[in-house]
Motif scaffolding. Sequence first.
Motif, PDB file in Angstrom:
ATOM      1  N   PHE A   1      21.924  31.699 -19.618  1.00  0.00           N
ATOM      2  CA  PHE A   1      21.258  32.744 -18.848  1.00  0.00           C
ATOM      3  C   PHE A   1      20.957  33.896 -19.790  1.00  0.00           C
ATOM      4  O   PHE A   1      21.863  34.441 -20.429  1.00  0.00           O
ATOM      5  CB  PHE A   1      22.157  33.210 -17.698  1.00  0.00           C
ATOM      6  CG  PHE A   1      21.486  34.156 -16.730  1.00  0.00           C
ATOM      7  CD1 PHE A   1      20.702  33.669 -15.695  1.00  0.00           C
ATOM      8  CD2 PHE A   1      21.648  35.528 -16.857  1.00  0.00           C
ATOM      9  CE1 PHE A   1      20.084  34.534 -14.799  1.00  0.00           C
ATOM     10  CE2 PHE A   1      21.037  36.400 -15.967  1.00  0.00           C
ATOM     11  CZ  PHE A   1      20.251  35.904 -14.934  1.00  0.00           C
ATOM     12  N   ASP A   2      19.681  34.270 -19.881  1.00  0.00           N
ATOM     13  CA  ASP A   2      19.284  35.390 -20.726  1.00  0.00           C
ATOM     14  C   ASP A   2      19.489  36.705 -19.985  1.00  0.00           C
ATOM     15  O   ASP A   2      19.076  36.846 -18.828  1.00  0.00           O
ATOM     16  CB  ASP A   2      17.819  35.256 -21.128  1.00  0.00           C
ATOM     17  CG  ASP A   2      17.639  34.482 -22.422  1.00  0.00           C
ATOM     18  OD1 ASP A   2      17.131  35.075 -23.392  1.00  0.00           O
ATOM     19  OD2 ASP A   2      17.990  33.289 -22.460  1.00  0.00           O
ATOM     20  N   LEU A   3      20.134  37.652 -20.663  1.00  0.00           N
ATOM     21  CA  LEU A   3      20.391  38.983 -20.117  1.00  0.00           C
ATOM     22  C   LEU A   3      19.468  39.992 -20.770  1.00  0.00           C
ATOM     23  O   LEU A   3      19.335  40.018 -21.988  1.00  0.00           O
ATOM     24  CB  LEU A   3      21.833  39.417 -20.403  1.00  0.00           C
ATOM     25  CG  LEU A   3      22.966  38.669 -19.714  1.00  0.00           C
ATOM     26  CD1 LEU A   3      24.303  39.153 -20.259  1.00  0.00           C
ATOM     27  CD2 LEU A   3      22.911  38.865 -18.209  1.00  0.00           C
ATOM     28  N   CYS A   4      18.842  40.829 -19.967  1.00  0.00           N
ATOM     29  CA  CYS A   4      18.040  41.918 -20.508  1.00  0.00           C
ATOM     30  C   CYS A   4      18.540  43.215 -19.875  1.00  0.00           C
ATOM     31  O   CYS A   4      18.216  43.529 -18.728  1.00  0.00           O
ATOM     32  CB  CYS A   4      16.557  41.695 -20.208  1.00  0.00           C
ATOM     33  SG  CYS A   4      15.474  42.666 -21.273  1.00  0.00           S
ATOM     34  N   PHE A   5      19.370  43.937 -20.608  1.00  0.00           N
ATOM     35  CA  PHE A   5      19.957  45.199 -20.174  1.00  0.00           C
ATOM     36  C   PHE A   5      19.595  46.294 -21.159  1.00  0.00           C
ATOM     37  O   PHE A   5      19.598  46.079 -22.374  1.00  0.00           O
ATOM     38  CB  PHE A   5      21.490  45.101 -20.125  1.00  0.00           C
ATOM     39  CG  PHE A   5      22.039  44.437 -18.892  1.00  0.00           C
ATOM     40  CD1 PHE A   5      21.938  45.034 -17.640  1.00  0.00           C
ATOM     41  CD2 PHE A   5      22.700  43.219 -18.980  1.00  0.00           C
ATOM     42  CE1 PHE A   5      22.468  44.436 -16.516  1.00  0.00           C
ATOM     43  CE2 PHE A   5      23.238  42.606 -17.858  1.00  0.00           C
ATOM     44  CZ  PHE A   5      23.112  43.219 -16.616  1.00  0.00           C
TER      45      PHE A   5
END
Length: 279
Positions: free
Chosen positions: A137-141
């Motif tokens: 799962f790619d996280l973009c924070f």
Amino acid sequence: MEFLDTHQHLIYRDELSYGWVETHQTLSNGSYTLADYDALTKDKGIIGTLFMEADADEADYQNEARLIVGLIGGRLLGQVAACRPETDAGFDAWLEEAPDLGIKGYRRILHESPDDLSRGETFRRNLRKIGAKGLPFDLCFLARQHGVAEELLRACDDQVFVLDHCGVPDIAGGGFTPWAASMRRLAAFPNLNCKLSGITAYCAPDKFETDDLAPWVAHVLDCFGPDRIVWGSDWPVANLGAGMPKWIDQSRALLAALSPDEAEAIAQHNARRIYRLAA
């Protein structure tokens, strides 16, 4: 050094809607197709790509994945599709389509969403279903949201994650110290990998030369090591910064001090392992 691009956006405006694109003048005209990407990367050492969902409008996010699967082949090895873990309705059915759509992972845009979105139990329960399938799962924070990211990592410790764009540092604002501290904390989670991508878009205009980027990239290397970093172009969003051809050249320069094995791990081998891509 040959790259496997794990963050290749494609925008087909005649077939899908992308409301966010209209807010960026640099991107607001025309489409950004696979043919455009191929022409731009000719002779640049890109040996494979992974499509990254381009935040199509709500009505189109599944249609996007169904469009992209028809393009998979040659250098395009698969896709990271959009999903909506915060909603139970239709979520399991969407996961069941994964094998037919060449899906190698999922992403939900979080850096432009309320912080509480990923804190809900529904979101986390559905995220664990992705982990159970062995998909990342790619996280973009944003950098200011790293505490929220820590909470999610702690709650879903069996899920493999990839942190996009080096944790979205505020390079233009000189926010190195707080970002560096929170990146060190995030790197302590062994299930988190980091993506070397997109950072020139967060620089001040004309302040995205290799020397400007070097301290930030050096810290990512120090925190995560060469075995937990993957590379991505973030095209065409990269056009908001240095642009993709220059970013490819900069990446080679920024990784030049590593051993050949370490550089190749970041450039392609880690991506093949994490996203389960064929050699």
